[in-house]
Design an enzyme around this catalytic site. Structure first.
Site, short mmCIF file in Angstrom:
data_model
loop_
_atom_site.label_atom_id
_atom_site.label_comp_id
_atom_site.label_asym_id
_atom_site.label_seq_id
_atom_site.Cartn_x
_atom_site.Cartn_y
_atom_site.Cartn_z
N TYR A 200 0.84 -1.20 0.00
CA TYR A 200 0.00 0.00 0.00
C TYR A 200 0.88 1.26 0.00
O TYR A 200 2.10 1.16 -0.11
CB TYR A 200 -0.98 -0.06 1.17
CG TYR A 200 -1.91 -1.25 1.09
CD1 TYR A 200 -2.67 -1.49 -0.06
CD2 TYR A 200 -2.02 -2.16 2.14
CE1 TYR A 200 -3.50 -2.60 -0.16
CE2 TYR A 200 -2.86 -3.27 2.05
CZ TYR A 200 -3.60 -3.48 0.90
OH TYR A 200 -4.42 -4.57 0.80
N ARG A 248 2.79 -1.02 11.27
CA ARG A 248 2.89 -2.33 10.62
C ARG A 248 3.82 -2.22 9.42
O ARG A 248 3.69 -1.30 8.60
CB ARG A 248 1.51 -2.83 10.16
CG ARG A 248 1.59 -4.27 9.62
CD ARG A 248 0.24 -4.90 9.45
NE ARG A 248 0.30 -6.30 9.87
CZ ARG A 248 -0.69 -7.18 9.68
NH1 ARG A 248 -1.81 -6.80 9.12
NH2 ARG A 248 -0.56 -8.42 10.10
N GLY A 344 -5.47 -13.99 12.88
CA GLY A 344 -6.50 -13.49 11.99
C GLY A 344 -7.47 -14.58 11.62
O GLY A 344 -8.50 -14.78 12.25
#
Length: 387
Positions: A200, A248, A344
């Site tokens: 990203y 992160r 997760g």
């Protein structure tokens, strides 16, 4: 008895999983974290009933820290039309509903703030995961938008070329991040995390695979780190002093290519100077040749990254990566590979994983991680069954 990462017999003490852990003035009831998991189910960025039930059942499961999924700093920064948003004040009440729910269930709340960069304007994964196009307009009235990136490099061969961000565009994104951090604070989150991983926008600035700029925000590692560090500094400035901030990272892009572990150690060391409290250690996010792809995704495959960053930067780390059993999680903590462990998909399958492990390990104390509305009945059932 079980086997640790080095292949030696290890006596596993699950107690370490359920010890409180303190970051700044925030005490977590245990060391288990619910990872941020994008569900692409928002409407115009707003929290819906889906998010309430999704976050609620994860918080009720007994983890110490519960992340709300990545939330976009502006419209362009969405991955899909269904991304949760934090780009306008109207998003705050819905997010506040989630922080109140998490806190009422005994956990601390966290949010991950993100911008998709060149991976934006895409379909939801179960709708193909590719770039939005005419078929999406016809089927769902969800058209594409123009993505942006540090350099005009498409995410993949069939993806559109993103806009090369001007200095004015960078300044606008900085302002958008600042406003997002303030909204997250106002929504009552305990922890704020800047997303600098998975290809990203912030990761694209860090990596030479995504950043070919020749101005102050490109070039050598120091130049490529400049914008992510600037935004991390704003996060720490905006966030309450008694509450922690995390970042992160994709610890490595791949094998022998792009951003590498020594870069992550250097970045973490700079983040430490800014007052960042923990590094959330993931990996990958760029399309790579097969010979440069990451190692097989086996249990704990990212823990070596977490361990090295922790030891060499001096910052606590959060370890992730296909951790499925209490023993695997406890060994990661016991061996000093991480300070917190995040799960997760295992929690999607079994949201009660933390309290189940706790109750099976230590019946006398394990029930305290369970809401009394469940615990009273389940303890009674156990007593009646005699097991």
């Amino acid at each position: 008895m079980t086997i640790n990462a080095s292949g030696n017999d290890t006596c596993v003490d699950l107690d370490i999983l359920f010890q409180p852990y303190t970051l700044r003035g925030l005490e977590l009831r245990n060391r288990i974290v619910v990872s941020p998991m994008a569900t692409y189910s928002a409407i115009d960025g707003h929290v819906t009933d889906w998010h309430v039930q999704h976050v609620g059942k994860l918080a009720a499961g007994g983890a110490g820290l519960v992340f709300v999924e990545q939330s976009s700093v502006n419209l362009q920064g969405r991955i899909t039309h269904g991304c949760l948003g934090i780009w306008k004040d109207e998003h705050v009440p819905g997010l506040k509903k989630l922080t109140t729910l998490i806190r009422d269930l005994g956990a601390a709340s966290a949010i991950q703030i993100a911008h998709s960069g060149r991976k934006g304007s895409s379909q939801r994964p179960w709708e193909g995961g590719g770039p939005l196009g005419n078929d999406d307009i016809a089927a769902r009235d969800e058209g594409p938008w123009e993505a942006c990136a540090p350099s005009a490099i498409p995410f993949d061969k069939d993806w559109p070329t993103p806009t090369n961000m001007s200095l004015d565009a960078i300044e606008q994104v900085v302002a958008d991040y600042r406003a997002a951090f303030i909204r997250a604070r106002d929504a009552g989150f305990d922890v704020c995390e800047l997303h600098c991983a998975h290809g990203y926008l912030m990761h694209s600035f860090l990596s030479p695979l995504g950043n070919q700029r020749t101005d102050e925000y490109g070039g050598d590692r120091a130049g490529r780190m400049k914008l992510p560090l600037r935004i991390a500094g704003i996060m720490r400035e905006v966030w309450p002093d008694h509450l922690p901030c995390m970042v992160r990272v994709s610890s490595v892009d791949g094998v022998g290519i792009g951003w590498q572990i020594e870069d992550s150690v250097a970045y973490a060391s700079e983040l430490k100077k800014l007052g960042i409290d923990m590094i959330d250690c993931s990996s990958g996010g760029f399309k790579l040749p097969a010979e440069n792809s990451l190692v097989a995704r086996t249990t704990g495959f990212q823990l070596p990254f977490s361990e090295q960053i922790r030891k060499e930067s001096g910052l606590p780390t959060m370890g992730v990566g296909l951790i499925r059993t209490g023993e695997q999680a406890a060994i990661a903590l016991q061996d000093g590979r991480a300070d917190l462990v995040a799960l997760g998909r295992e929690l999607l399958w079994n949201p009660n994983w933390p309290m189940q492990i706790a109750a099976e390990h230590d019946e006398a104390n394990g029930w305290k991680f369970m809401p009394p509305q469940y615990g009273w009945w389940l303890r009674r059932r156990k007593a009646q069954q005699g097991k």
